[in-house]
Design a protein around this motif. Structure first.
Motif, short mmCIF file in Angstrom:
data_model
loop_
_atom_site.label_atom_id
_atom_site.label_comp_id
_atom_site.label_asym_id
_atom_site.label_seq_id
_atom_site.Cartn_x
_atom_site.Cartn_y
_atom_site.Cartn_z
N ALA A 106 0.85 -1.20 0.00
CA ALA A 106 0.00 0.00 0.00
C ALA A 106 0.88 1.24 0.00
CB ALA A 106 -0.89 -0.01 1.23
N CYS A 107 0.34 2.32 -0.57
CA CYS A 107 1.04 3.60 -0.61
C CYS A 107 1.38 4.04 0.82
CB CYS A 107 0.15 4.64 -1.29
SG CYS A 107 0.77 6.31 -1.16
N ILE A 108 2.61 4.50 1.03
CA ILE A 108 3.03 4.85 2.38
C ILE A 108 2.37 6.14 2.88
CG2 ILE A 108 5.23 3.61 2.33
CD1 ILE A 108 6.59 6.27 1.63
N ALA A 109 1.72 6.88 1.98
CA ALA A 109 1.06 8.12 2.41
C ALA A 109 -0.46 7.96 2.54
CB ALA A 109 1.39 9.26 1.45
N CYS A 110 -1.11 7.28 1.55
CA CYS A 110 -2.58 7.27 1.55
C CYS A 110 -3.17 5.86 1.63
CB CYS A 110 -3.11 7.98 0.31
SG CYS A 110 -2.96 7.00 -1.20
N GLN A 111 -2.31 4.84 1.64
CA GLN A 111 -2.77 3.44 1.77
C GLN A 111 -3.41 2.86 0.50
OE1 GLN A 111 -1.92 1.83 4.77
NE2 GLN A 111 -0.98 3.80 5.12
N LEU A 127 5.23 5.08 -3.04
CA LEU A 127 4.12 6.03 -3.12
C LEU A 127 3.28 5.73 -4.36
CD1 LEU A 127 6.16 9.25 -2.36
CD2 LEU A 127 4.18 8.53 -1.03
N CYS A 128 1.96 5.94 -4.26
CA CYS A 128 1.11 5.78 -5.44
C CYS A 128 1.36 6.98 -6.36
CB CYS A 128 -0.36 5.68 -5.02
SG CYS A 128 -1.04 7.24 -4.45
N PRO A 129 0.99 6.88 -7.64
CA PRO A 129 1.26 7.99 -8.58
C PRO A 129 0.68 9.33 -8.10
CG PRO A 129 0.60 6.03 -9.77
CD PRO A 129 0.41 5.71 -8.32
N ALA A 130 -0.54 9.31 -7.53
CA ALA A 130 -1.17 10.57 -7.10
C ALA A 130 -0.37 11.23 -5.98
CB ALA A 130 -2.60 10.29 -6.64
N CYS A 131 0.08 10.44 -5.00
CA CYS A 131 0.87 11.00 -3.89
C CYS A 131 2.23 11.47 -4.38
CB CYS A 131 1.01 9.99 -2.76
SG CYS A 131 -0.54 9.77 -1.86
N TRP A 132 2.80 10.72 -5.32
CA TRP A 132 4.10 11.11 -5.89
C TRP A 132 4.00 12.50 -6.53
CZ3 TRP A 132 8.87 9.09 -5.38
CH2 TRP A 132 9.86 9.57 -6.25
#
Ligand SMILES: [Zn+2]
Length: 293
Positions: free
Chosen positions: A63-68, A77-82
């Motif tokens: 899972a994305c380390i910022a938004c799961q 990180l997922c593309p959106a958080c990146w």
């Protein structure tokens, strides 16, 4: 600690090459049979470990380390958080590391660095302290997500590669012991450990001490912050030889006004450090306005 457990999980064991494999039941059997059994045992352990990792991946998909949100790989990180990270890249002030809106040529200093030169030599940060970066720092600091330091440390080593190339020692900005006791860990220390591992530079977590408990810096003006930190840092006598004549890479999570790292740098220079560079994950970019975190 979680971070070390993750490191061991990531450490691929090659079948048959693992050092120190216990010799199982070698008494009374031939040497080749013993070697065969040992290799088989190592292979089994390796398969089990790989299987276990696969199982963890099924139960807890990466899972994305910022938004799961779901990601292709762990600790990413997922593309959106990146896209939500405001990376700081040149052109920036060579002393303060603050980004310039336009490129006016290499090696320029900002008006702030000229008017009020910092105690440290250079500061660099991965990104601005907003959006995803703010979320990541808060998760690391208040959410006990120590494993985030692996990813953040990797990004810091990349952003600070010029500083790391000149540095001889990595040091975290220390917390006072009462605050450390309350929070249980120092986020700067876990980031410094990750940076040390990425860069191969030695780490000294106790070379700088916070001897005076300071008020929270939030809400204080620049002058009040400097006042608040007067005499807060100190290099213990037993640590002087470690610091003397060395160029230090001082690590913290966020750079705000620079008052904390200036006070820490002053203590290190007084103890004989040849220079201090500062590496943080994020920094506040304000165009000179006073802000608080
Ligand atoms: Zn995300």
């Amino acid at each position: 600690m979680v971070e070390w457990r993750i490191e061991r999980l990531d450490d691929e064991a090659v079948p048959g090459s693992e050092p120190g494999s216990p010799a199982i039941g070698t008494a009374g059997i031939s040497r080749s049979a013993a070697i065969f059994l040992r290799a088989a045992a190592t292979r089994t352990r390796w398969s089990l470990r790989t299987g276990l990792r696969g199982l963890i991946g099924i139960v807890y998909p990466p899972a994305c380390i910022a938004c799961q949100a779901a990601t292709g790989e762990a600790q990413a990180l997922c593309p959106a958080c990146w896209r939500g990270i405001g990376f700081i890249e040149r052109p920036y002030c060579e002393r303060l590391g603050t980004p310039f809106p336009v490129d006016l040529g290499a090696g320029l200093l900002s008006p702030a660095a000229i008017a009020d030169p910092p105690v440290f030599a250079r500061a660099r940060a991965v990104c601005r302290f907003d959006g995803t970066a703010r979320e990541l720092v808060h998760r690391l600091k208040y959410g006990d997500r120590v494993e985030l330091s692996l990813t953040l440390g990797r990004m810091m080593a990349q952003a600070g590669r010029e500083l790391a190339a000149d540095a001889e020692l990595v040091l975290p900005v220390p917390l006072h012991r009462t605050r450390l006791w309350r929070r249980r860990f120092n986020q700067a220390a876990v980031l410094a450990r990750a940076v040390s591992r990425e860069t191969g530079l030695p780490l000294a977590t106790t070379a700088l001490a916070r001897i005076r408990r300071t008020r929270q810096q939030v809400g204080l003006t620049r002058a009040q912050r400097a006042d608040n930190l007067q005499g807060a840092f100190h290099v213990p006598v037993a640590m002087r030889s470690l610091v003397e004549g060395r160029r230090i890479l001082l690590v913290d999570d966020v750079l705000t006004t620079g008052a904390t790292v200036n006070a820490a740098s002053r203590a290190l220079l007084r103890a004989g450090a040849s220079a201090v560079d500062v590496l943080t994950f994020a920094r506040i970019v304000t165009d000179g306005r006073e802000v608080t975190t």
